[in-house]
Scaffold this motif. Sequence first.
Motif, PDB file in Angstrom:
ATOM      1  N   LEU A  71      47.907  38.972  54.940  1.00 55.35           N
ATOM      2  CA  LEU A  71      47.884  40.892  54.715  1.00 55.35           C
ATOM      3  C   LEU A  71      46.542  40.941  53.784  1.00 55.35           C
ATOM      4  N   GLU A  72      45.979  42.249  53.342  1.00 56.05           N
ATOM      5  CA  GLU A  72      44.765  42.592  52.903  1.00 56.05           C
ATOM      6  C   GLU A  72      45.048  42.564  50.810  1.00 56.05           C
ATOM      7  N   ASN A  73      44.779  42.785  50.732  1.00 56.47           N
ATOM      8  CA  ASN A  73      45.349  42.609  49.072  1.00 56.47           C
ATOM      9  C   ASN A  73      46.111  43.567  48.560  1.00 56.47           C
ATOM     10  N   ASP A  74      46.179  45.343  48.898  1.00 52.93           N
ATOM     11  CA  ASP A  74      46.801  46.425  48.502  1.00 52.93           C
ATOM     12  C   ASP A  74      47.590  46.075  49.734  1.00 52.93           C
ATOM     13  N   GLU A  75      47.683  45.694  50.921  1.00 51.16           N
ATOM     14  CA  GLU A  75      48.637  45.322  52.034  1.00 51.16           C
ATOM     15  C   GLU A  75      50.080  44.506  51.373  1.00 51.16           C
ATOM     16  N   LYS A  76      49.990  43.140  50.957  1.00 50.07           N
ATOM     17  CA  LYS A  76      50.376  41.916  50.353  1.00 50.07           C
ATOM     18  C   LYS A  76      50.884  42.457  48.982  1.00 50.07           C
ATOM     19  N   GLU A  77      50.214  43.518  48.387  1.00 48.76           N
ATOM     20  CA  GLU A  77      50.649  43.869  47.257  1.00 48.76           C
ATOM     21  C   GLU A  77      52.589  44.912  46.936  1.00 48.76           C
ATOM     22  N   TRP A  78      51.919  45.992  47.961  1.00 52.03           N
ATOM     23  CA  TRP A  78      52.939  46.452  48.537  1.00 52.03           C
ATOM     24  C   TRP A  78      54.131  46.421  48.886  1.00 52.03           C
ATOM     25  N   LEU A  79      53.908  44.936  49.967  1.00 48.17           N
ATOM     26  CA  LEU A  79      55.112  44.559  50.837  1.00 48.17           C
ATOM     27  C   LEU A  79      55.892  43.082  49.760  1.00 48.17           C
ATOM     28  N   LEU A  80      55.294  42.775  49.014  1.00 48.94           N
ATOM     29  CA  LEU A  80      55.778  42.278  47.309  1.00 48.94           C
ATOM     30  C   LEU A  80      56.394  43.282  46.945  1.00 48.94           C
ATOM     31  N   ALA A  81      56.020  44.287  46.729  1.00 46.18           N
ATOM     32  CA  ALA A  81      57.159  45.026  45.574  1.00 46.18           C
ATOM     33  C   ALA A  81      58.248  45.779  46.359  1.00 46.18           C
ATOM     34  N   ILE A  82      58.700  46.007  48.533  1.00 42.27           N
ATOM     35  CA  ILE A  82      59.757  46.194  48.852  1.00 42.27           C
ATOM     36  C   ILE A  82      60.707  44.560  49.088  1.00 42.27           C
ATOM     37  N   CYS A  83      59.225  43.748  48.979  1.00 46.36           N
ATOM     38  CA  CYS A  83      60.550  42.844  49.442  1.00 46.36           C
ATOM     39  C   CYS A  83      60.678  41.696  48.875  1.00 46.36           C
ATOM     40  N   CYS A  84      60.655  41.733  47.268  1.00 49.52           N
ATOM     41  CA  CYS A  84      61.098  40.685  46.381  1.00 49.52           C
ATOM     42  C   CYS A  84      61.278  41.776  45.061  1.00 49.52           C
ATOM     43  N   ASN A  85      61.647  42.941  45.279  1.00 47.39           N
ATOM     44  CA  ASN A  85      62.571  43.313  43.856  1.00 47.39           C
ATOM     45  C   ASN A  85      63.831  44.029  44.561  1.00 47.39           C
ATOM     46  N   ILE A  86      64.312  43.588  45.346  1.00 45.80           N
ATOM     47  CA  ILE A  86      65.434  43.931  45.291  1.00 45.80           C
ATOM     48  C   ILE A  86      66.863  44.201  44.181  1.00 45.80           C
ATOM     49  N   ASP A 101      52.973  39.405  65.413  1.00 48.01           N
ATOM     50  CA  ASP A 101      53.394  40.805  65.568  1.00 48.01           C
ATOM     51  C   ASP A 101      53.948  41.511  64.209  1.00 48.01           C
ATOM     52  N   GLY A 102      54.399  40.857  63.396  1.00 49.66           N
ATOM     53  CA  GLY A 102      55.197  40.312  62.207  1.00 49.66           C
ATOM     54  C   GLY A 102      53.579  41.782  61.431  1.00 49.66           C
ATOM     55  N   VAL A 103      52.595  41.097  62.233  1.00 48.43           N
ATOM     56  CA  VAL A 103      51.441  41.069  60.792  1.00 48.43           C
ATOM     57  C   VAL A 103      51.293  42.299  61.142  1.00 48.43           C
ATOM     58  N   ALA A 104      50.908  41.931  62.550  1.00 52.56           N
ATOM     59  CA  ALA A 104      50.697  44.151  63.552  1.00 52.56           C
ATOM     60  C   ALA A 104      51.784  44.945  63.221  1.00 52.56           C
ATOM     61  N   VAL A 105      52.736  44.661  63.208  1.00 52.96           N
ATOM     62  CA  VAL A 105      53.588  46.536  62.563  1.00 52.96           C
ATOM     63  C   VAL A 105      53.794  46.283  60.845  1.00 52.96           C
ATOM     64  N   THR A 106      53.459  45.540  60.229  1.00 53.45           N
ATOM     65  CA  THR A 106      53.862  45.825  58.678  1.00 53.45           C
ATOM     66  C   THR A 106      52.519  46.093  57.931  1.00 53.45           C
ATOM     67  N   LYS A 107      51.329  45.851  59.110  1.00 55.24           N
ATOM     68  CA  LYS A 107      50.085  46.516  58.474  1.00 55.24           C
ATOM     69  C   LYS A 107      49.706  47.675  58.962  1.00 55.24           C
ATOM     70  N   PHE A 108      50.597  48.701  60.143  1.00 57.08           N
ATOM     71  CA  PHE A 108      50.976  49.591  60.737  1.00 57.08           C
ATOM     72  C   PHE A 108      51.338  50.733  59.955  1.00 57.08           C
ATOM     73  N   ILE A 109      52.811  49.901  59.552  1.00 56.73           N
ATOM     74  CA  ILE A 109      53.935  50.958  58.383  1.00 56.73           C
ATOM     75  C   ILE A 109      53.062  51.548  57.052  1.00 56.73           C
ATOM     76  N   TYR A 110      52.522  50.286  56.505  1.00 55.14           N
ATOM     77  CA  TYR A 110      51.823  50.568  55.126  1.00 55.14           C
ATOM     78  C   TYR A 110      50.496  51.267  55.138  1.00 55.14           C
ATOM     79  N   TRP A 111      49.762  51.393  56.605  1.00 49.80           N
ATOM     80  CA  TRP A 111      48.909  52.556  57.109  1.00 49.80           C
ATOM     81  C   TRP A 111      49.435  54.043  57.371  1.00 49.80           C
ATOM     82  N   LEU A 112      50.578  54.034  58.229  1.00 52.35           N
ATOM     83  CA  LEU A 112      52.107  54.952  58.798  1.00 52.35           C
ATOM     84  C   LEU A 112      51.879  55.895  57.066  1.00 52.35           C
TER      85      LEU A 112
END
Length: 597
Positions: free
Chosen positions: A582-597, A318-329
């Motif tokens: 995740l796909e590479n572009d999704e992964k890069e986006w997630l890395l930026a918001i999760c690991c740069n606080i 579910d986390g994969v699905a919702v995260t993909k959705f947020i990135y797309w949106l």
Amino acid sequence: MTVIEKLEKVREYMKKDNVSVYIVTSSDYHDSEYAGEYFETRKYLSGFTGSAGTLIIGTEKAALYTDGRYFIQAEKELSGSGIELMRMGMESTPSITEYIEGICKKGTFIAADTRTVSAKDGETYEQVQKNAGCVGLLNRDYAGAIWTDRPLMSASPAFELALSYAGESRADKLCRIRQFMKESKADGHILTTLDDIAWTLNIRGNDILYNPMVLSYLYLDDKQGFLFTDAGKFSKELTGQLKEDGIEIKPYDEFEEFIRSIMPKTSVLYDKEKINYSIYTAMGNTITRIEKTNPEIMMKAVKNHIEAENEKKAHIKDGVAVTKFIYWLKKEVKKRKLNEMDAAMYLEKCRKEQEGYIEPSFSTISAYNENAAMMHYNPYVNGPADLKPEGILLVDSGGQYYEGTTDVTRTIALGPVKDEIKTQYTAVLRGMLNLSNARFLKGCIGMNLDILARGPLWEMGLDYRCGTGHGVGYLLGVHEAPNGFRWRKVPEREDGCVLLPGMITTNEPGVYVEGSHGIRIENELLTVLDETNEYGDFLRFETLTCVPVEMDLVDLEQMSPKEINLLKIYQKKVYDTISSYLENDEKEWLLAICCNI
């Protein structure tokens, strides 16, 4: 027909039967929170589409009782209907019983489809009836009499939930229940709640949208059981497997007659809060009544090890699905025209791509800006609002997987937002993190911990008119008693039990500003044992949800160093858990918001 015309038709029937009060609930015959289309009589008569509410029709006026989740929605949907909105939980609102007492005329009857009224409520209404000088609550389905195109009851097939998902065999569950019966000195046990029956027999179905259950009743004695349902829903193989465990299938509509035929002096265990008034009266006075809470409620609330491990798998998917959705949106809203339903449909597409996904666990709430102030907003009712690259979209959704049930809410920034929204979002986030990371002694209930979630909002003079969280079933109802979080006891909510290892509870504080916006962040929590020492068992929560928090709405200056660290830990856990899917572009986006606080 308009709502006004429908009410007048009902009043014509009431007049013929000398009835001054007609009660219409939101329930089916099984005390289900969500009912199939056949049972949506309250919605049909009132026009109110929320999942919870009771309609009271008098000879001259009518009222709709509902809770704080639906105040804004109900006010809009009842406009022009002549039905008064009664806000449950507010000090100025009389109870349903008090309202009925006020409009029930001397020498007249109270009527309801007593199959949809609980035994407890039925007794209360019957007492009001006696005070009015008439004996007997009338059993009438006036809605059915005027609903010419009423949908049929569901005939969807049932299926068995494999042991690899259920974690405990049907035989072992029946053994545990019969041990409880023996300790209670009960010869028989009546079960009418669909989730309890589904859990007990390891069966699932599709008779109620989003709720994988089978319309049925169950009666158990010390050796065998009788399942009253549509036999056509069951394959020969499943029927044979049930028979091997002593369960015989009988016609659904013969249950009441079966109850009437129970031998005198038989001791029968039942839950007065759960059985309907029609069955309650069918029991008669010759049997020995044993009124207790259904033992299955607590049994199914405490997930076994296999269920808990499966739930973790479901939440990764579910986390994969919702995260993909947020990135797309966040990307697509800047490129093209989208509306609330477009967002909900794409999220469903993302979930369908996950192995083991069955269906949504409830109707997705996709609410833009001011629409999110309605806690259970439905974009399908008045048409979806268009989305713009500004403001916020609240999306509350969930999935039914073979590995379990999910429920998650994220408030997503689509572009620039007001400072007020960031301030309130950060307070909601602080509350969510603080409750998620509670450490507490066994014996605590949700009311002991609720302040952790509401505290940051109360400091600002804000609150939300609902509980902070509810129990969640395993491939059953997304709302499941008896665990939950709230700051005070609410009579209509049975969610005040002691929190035990294995229970799953949502954590969803929020802010709802009418005409402006709504904010909610929701994760699911699994209660686990932390340590045992001289003071007892210390428990904590393990967060199951694997969806990133919206960092574009966070004001870190409002947060303490401890809260910032909790946020860092959660975001990193999300990245470590789902990034490989995740796909590479999704992964890069997630890395930026999760690991740069």
